[in-house]
Design a protein around this motif. Structure first.
Motif, PDB file in Angstrom:
ATOM      1  N   ARG A 248     -10.576  -2.953   9.339  1.00 56.88           N
ATOM      2  CA  ARG A 248      -9.801  -3.976   9.014  1.00 56.88           C
ATOM      3  C   ARG A 248      -8.308  -4.272   9.989  1.00 56.88           C
ATOM      4  NH1 ARG A 248     -11.467  -5.842   4.097  1.00 56.88           N
ATOM      5  NH2 ARG A 248      -9.155  -6.624   3.477  1.00 56.88           N
ATOM      6  N   ASP A 251      -2.004  -7.004   8.624  1.00 57.09           N
ATOM      7  CA  ASP A 251      -1.378  -8.204   8.847  1.00 57.09           C
ATOM      8  C   ASP A 251       0.199  -7.924   8.348  1.00 57.09           C
ATOM      9  OD1 ASP A 251       0.324 -10.368   9.082  1.00 57.09           O
ATOM     10  OD2 ASP A 251      -1.647 -11.902   9.358  1.00 57.09           O
ATOM     11  N   GLU A 256      -1.106  -7.753   4.191  1.00 61.95           N
ATOM     12  CA  GLU A 256      -2.450  -7.579   3.659  1.00 61.95           C
ATOM     13  C   GLU A 256      -3.566  -7.374   4.851  1.00 61.95           C
ATOM     14  OE1 GLU A 256      -3.402 -11.282   1.958  1.00 61.95           O
ATOM     15  OE2 GLU A 256      -4.499 -12.024   3.851  1.00 61.95           O
ATOM     16  N   SER A 257      -4.545  -6.582   4.486  1.00 58.32           N
ATOM     17  CA  SER A 257      -5.318  -6.353   5.738  1.00 58.32           C
ATOM     18  C   SER A 257      -6.687  -7.139   5.633  1.00 58.32           C
ATOM     19  CB  SER A 257      -5.957  -4.876   5.656  1.00 58.32           C
ATOM     20  OG  SER A 257      -6.706  -4.482   4.740  1.00 58.32           O
ATOM     21  N   VAL A 258      -7.051  -7.725   7.058  1.00 56.72           N
ATOM     22  CA  VAL A 258      -8.140  -8.644   6.947  1.00 56.72           C
ATOM     23  C   VAL A 258      -9.370  -7.978   7.639  1.00 56.72           C
ATOM     24  CG1 VAL A 258      -6.945 -10.602   6.594  1.00 56.72           C
ATOM     25  CG2 VAL A 258      -6.901  -9.768   9.111  1.00 56.72           C
TER      26      VAL A 258
END
Lengths: 487, 429
Positions: A248, A251, A256-258
């Motif tokens: 991931r 950001d 948050e992580s994507v």
């Protein structure tokens, strides 16, 4: 209610501060001019051959020793094959099967006390270039970074919280900077942290499915990303869902992580022994000679400051966190023999001033001897604290001897004999006992009077003149044998 | 005596005595090439002006300092995968179309420093991956008398195969003796080789181009002798092991006082599969740098990154390159890892067997072969040197000369035996 715990391992990439790249003689210094530090080898041109920079091995060994690793007498390079435009050769030269350093540890200070974090291995590898994506869809490549030596420090999954991970990363950064193996500038990308994280129900022995989080370019994002990911995974498990094994991307702006790529996308890197390079063979003598280049390390210094000089934990830790600061502090103590006072100055005025001027200690050119002198002047009560701070400010800018500053500072201020005479008369009047002592033969009291005069004048009295007047006054009293009576 | 029949040394003598000038000599060779290779089938690039300039420089320096090296003033050729600074180097592959390296291979630097005269670049199969001797411009150029010697490379035993086919001498030196810097290789098994009419020319050229190179980390620290001093030592007392088929050749040596004995190699049948596996694996990785991004061929049809890669590589690689990239990618995949590891182990065992053999023998003798066989891959797997020697007289058909191998860094023995063989079979010396 189920209780979960978070299991964290870190992979930390650190650019080594060698003057040249890992396999060619291009400069490894950071530059903003794209493709400035490039040659046929780091551009991946055919027919070129890598030649190992032994300095990089030495630096990596330094870090390995600082992390109590076993330094492998035999290690070698492998190729990691994949396609990406920032990778000029179509493979990265790294160490896969036989890394340079193994099985070390690093003790960190957590609020619950000292915690030992295992270091699985440290391996040496080359960095890739950098892609610059333009708005019109085109991308540019800067190969300045390609071939810069990196070490990758892989921890055991021993960390349990965002806070621990943050402390570990910060302390590790301090430690590496101590070894001078890297400048660890996160904003320039010379230190990069990847997080491997899984959660499990407390008390269960097996690890859960882990995810890897990349693109963490500050300690703050490390902590935030861990917090976020840990909560995300627990939420998934609590709702009966599974965690997917994936990479991931954090950001920072969105917090948050994507997902970047999942397990199926993970390429087979087709590792194999780098056939163009001989193995790295290190003799015990070579390893020992590197060990000799290591300074006394933060934990050792911190413990010494507490044990021998009785510094409070916070101050000892703060001073020991930077090699330059600790060296400066120790030199100051060496001069003034007042470790407590020196620690107040170093953690107080010195750091404050550096912060203010946005300088690091090495850049400030400050002479620890002068700080030591200043501390002694205060101790001898020739200066008051507040005056000393003013002298320090001048000293910081002019790099002059404090005595000299005081002398010139004094002359421009209170050298009015009449004014000084009044001050001295007042001091003598207010200290009848000291006067009696002096007249009784305790000549040392003279210094005490000088201190009081300085206090009264905020240190602005001209020392020589004050001395002269004081002598006169005392001689007068002595000759008349006429101690000033109270009232 | 015509110029085309002369050795490096004989030409050197003529230059020294000023019976011919380097410029004249170069003009003779250039003229011949232009006449006999008008379509540039052998010389893919001819450096007319550059060669004449270098010859001029040679003449000026000769007047000052005399002859300095075996190579001084001698016209030669370079196969097109030996990098030449600011001069096209395409390695026989479309993917390196118009590639102009900003650096010289170490061997080129050595030749230029010694005032040798490269005439241009020679044709080759794609990355030299096909050992078909017809495609070996380096051997052809020597055989046709267009160069006095040429440098090529040994991939899949091509030095040995092409030398026999073109009836010239060919040397694959010990791994690490000649710098590989600037050789566009597909694997670490590839090695720069020397083609010349005579054994003594190979010895002279090797004496000049060998030696440790800081730019090649696998080049060995080894004091390079003057290999021409080995030429006339004879073979008396040498122990020569021969493989089946080379009985008649063994007799030539026996007559001159060598001890000869037939030997067998037990691991012979493993040589080719092991070579294939290691070569494919390395080639799949080495060719990864040709991606259409930095230099060479780039497809104009790539709409995204992945397409740019597949199109550029798909359009520009030939069938050989594709074959080895595919095979190698498969071999190195995590599922097939065992194959690669076994091949490494096999290579170790084969090298061990050869080393053991050379504790009993000085030289290993085998029959020359103009076609691929397993034995031509043995030098690459063991890192040992091999010399292919044509039979002295060219008239006989169906007799291909011999191939000699020795232990690492024992090129001297090869020259000793090879030179003797050639003179004993009626060759010019």
């Amino acid at each position: 209610m189920k209780e979960f715990e978070t299991i964290i391992g870190l992979e930390i990439h650190v650019e080594l501060a060698t003057s040249t790249k890992l396999f060619c003689s291009c400069s490894a210094r950071f530059t903003r001019e794209p493709n400035r530090n490039c040659c046929p080898l780091c551009m991946g041109m055919p027919g070129t051959l890598p030649v190992l920079n032994r300095k990089a091995v030495e630096y990596a060994v330094r870090v390995g020793l600082a992390l109590s690793c076993r330094i492998e007498r035999f290690s070698r390079f492998d190729r990691k094959n994949y396609f990406y435009p920032d990778l000029p050769k179509g493979y990265q030269i790294t160490q896969y099967e036989y890394p340079l350093c193994k099985e070390g540890y690093f003790d960190i200070d957590t609020p619950q006390g000292i915690k030992r974090i295992g270091i699985a291995e440290i391996h040496l590898e080359e960095d890739a270039g950098k892609l610059i994506h333009l708005e019109d869809g085109f991308s540019l490549i800067d190969y300045n970074r390609a071939g810069i030596p990196l070490i990758e420090i892989v921890t055991e999954p021993d960390l349990r919280s965002a806070e621990e991970a943050k402390i570990f990363s910060e302390d590790l950064r301090n430690l590496i900077m101590y070894t001078r193996a890297s400048d660890c500038k996160m904003q320039e990308g010379s230190m990069r942290v990847d997080v491997n994280l899984s959660v499990r129900e407390k008390g269960t022995p097996d690890f859960g499915t882990r995810t890897e989080i990349k693109n963490l370019n500050s300690f703050r994002s490390v902590a935030r990303a861990i917090q976020y990911e840990s909560e995300r995974q627990i939420r998934l498990l609590k709702s009966g869902k599974n965690v997917l094994q994936e990479t991931r991307r954090w950001d920072e702006a969105k917090g948050e992580s994507v997902p970047m790529r999942n397990k199926e996308d993970i390429s087979d890197y087709r590792y194999f022994k780098e056939p163009d390079l001989p193995a790295i063979i290190l003799s015990l003598e070579e390893i020992e000679s590197v060990r000799k280049t290591l300074p006394s390390l933060p934990r050792e210094r911190m413990e010494r400051y507490r044990r021998e000089w009785n510094l409070p934990w916070n101050d000892a830790k703060l001073i020991a966190s930077s090699r330059a600061l600790a060296d400066f502090y120790e030199k100051t103590v060496q001069y003034c023999r007042l470790p407590k006072e020196a620690s107040h100055w170093v953690t107080g005025e010195v750091l404050k001033k550096l912060n203010e001027k946005k300088l690091v200690l090495e850049e400030s050119d400050m002479d620890p001897k002068f700080l030591g002198k200043l501390i002694l002047l205060v101790k001898e009560e020739r200066l008051t604290g507040s005056v000393a701070k003013k002298i320090f400010d001048i000293m910081f800018d002019t790099k002059e001897d404090p005595e000299k500053i005081i002398a010139s500072y004094g002359r421009i201020t209170v050298k009015d004999a009449g004014q000084l005479d009044q001050v001295i008369e007042k001091v003598l009047k207010e200290n009848p006992k000291a006067v009696a002592d002096y007249l009784g033969g305790k000549k040392k009291t003279f210094g005490y009077f000088m201190g009081e005069i300085m206090k009264e004048t905020n240190g602005r009295a001209d020392t020589a003149l004050a001395k002269k007047i004081l002598e006169k006054r005392l001689a007068f009293l002595y000759n008349n044998n006429n101690p000033i009576k109270e009232g | 005596m015509t110029l085309s029949n002369m050795s490096v040394k004989q030409i050197g003598d003529k230059l020294k005595k000023k019976e011919i000038s380097a410029v004249e000599l170069t003009k003779v060779y250039l003229g011949r090439i232009k006449k006999e290779d008008p379509k540039k089938e052998c010389f893919v690039t001819l450096w007319e002006a550059k060669a004449l300039r270098q010859a001029g420089t040679f003449q000026k320096k000769q007047d000052k300092n005399g002859l300095l090296s075996f190579l001084a003033g001698i016209p030669c050729g370079l196969q097109d995968h030996i990098c030449t600074e600011n001069l096209s180097t395409e390695a026989g592959s479309v993917i390196l179309k118009n590639f102009i390296p900003p650096y010289n291979a170490t061997v080129v630097e050595k030749i230029l420093d010694r005032l040798g005269i490269p005439l241009g670049k020679l044709r080759m199969s794609e990355f030299g991956m096909n050992p078909d001797p017809i495609q070996c411009g380096a051997a052809q150029s020597v055989s046709k008398g267009w160069t006095v010697y040429s440098l090529g490379s040994d991939v899949f035993g091509s030095v040995s195969i092409a030398s026999v086919f073109w009836n010239i001498a060919g040397l694959r030196p010990t791994h690490g003796l000649v710098s590989r810097y600037g050789l566009i290789a597909s694997s670490s098994l590839d090695q720069i080789g020397i083609f010349a009419n005579r054994v003594e020319d190979c010895a002279a050229v090797l004496s000049e181009i060998a030696g440790q190179d800081p730019r090649d980390p696998l080049s060995a620290s080894f004091t390079v002798p003057d290999y021409t001093t080995y030429l006339r030592k004879g073979v008396r007392g040498l122990k020569i092991g021969f493989l089946a088929g080379a009985e008649d050749d063994a007799k030539v040596f026996e007559k001159q006082g060598a001890e000869v004995k037939e030997v067998t190699l037990s691991l012979l049948s493993y040589i080719r599969p092991i070579y294939d596996i290691l070569f494919s694996a390395e080639a799949s990785s080495a060719l990864g740098r040709y991606d259409g991004i930095k230099y060479g061929y780039r497809s104009s049809h790539g709409n995204n990154l992945s397409e740019l890669y597949t199109r550029s590589r798909g359009e520009a690689f030939g069938s050989e390159a594709k074959k080895y990239v595919l095979a190698g990618t498969h071999i190195l995949s995590s599922e097939q890892r065992e194959i690669y590891n076994k091949a490494l182990k096999g290579r170790y065992l084969i090298a061990k067997e050869s080393e053991d053999l050379f504790t009993h023998f000085d030289v290993l003798l085998m029959k020359g072969n103009p076609k691929e066989d397993d034995l031509c891959l043995l030098p690459a797997l063991t890192g040992m040197p091999a010399l292919t020697v044509p039979k002295g007289s060219r008239s006989e058909n169906g007799f291909y000369g011999i191939r000699l191998m020795a232990n690492r860094f024992q090129e001297g023995l090869l020259f000793q035996a090879g030179h003797l063989y050639r003179s004993e079979t009626g060759g010019a010396t």
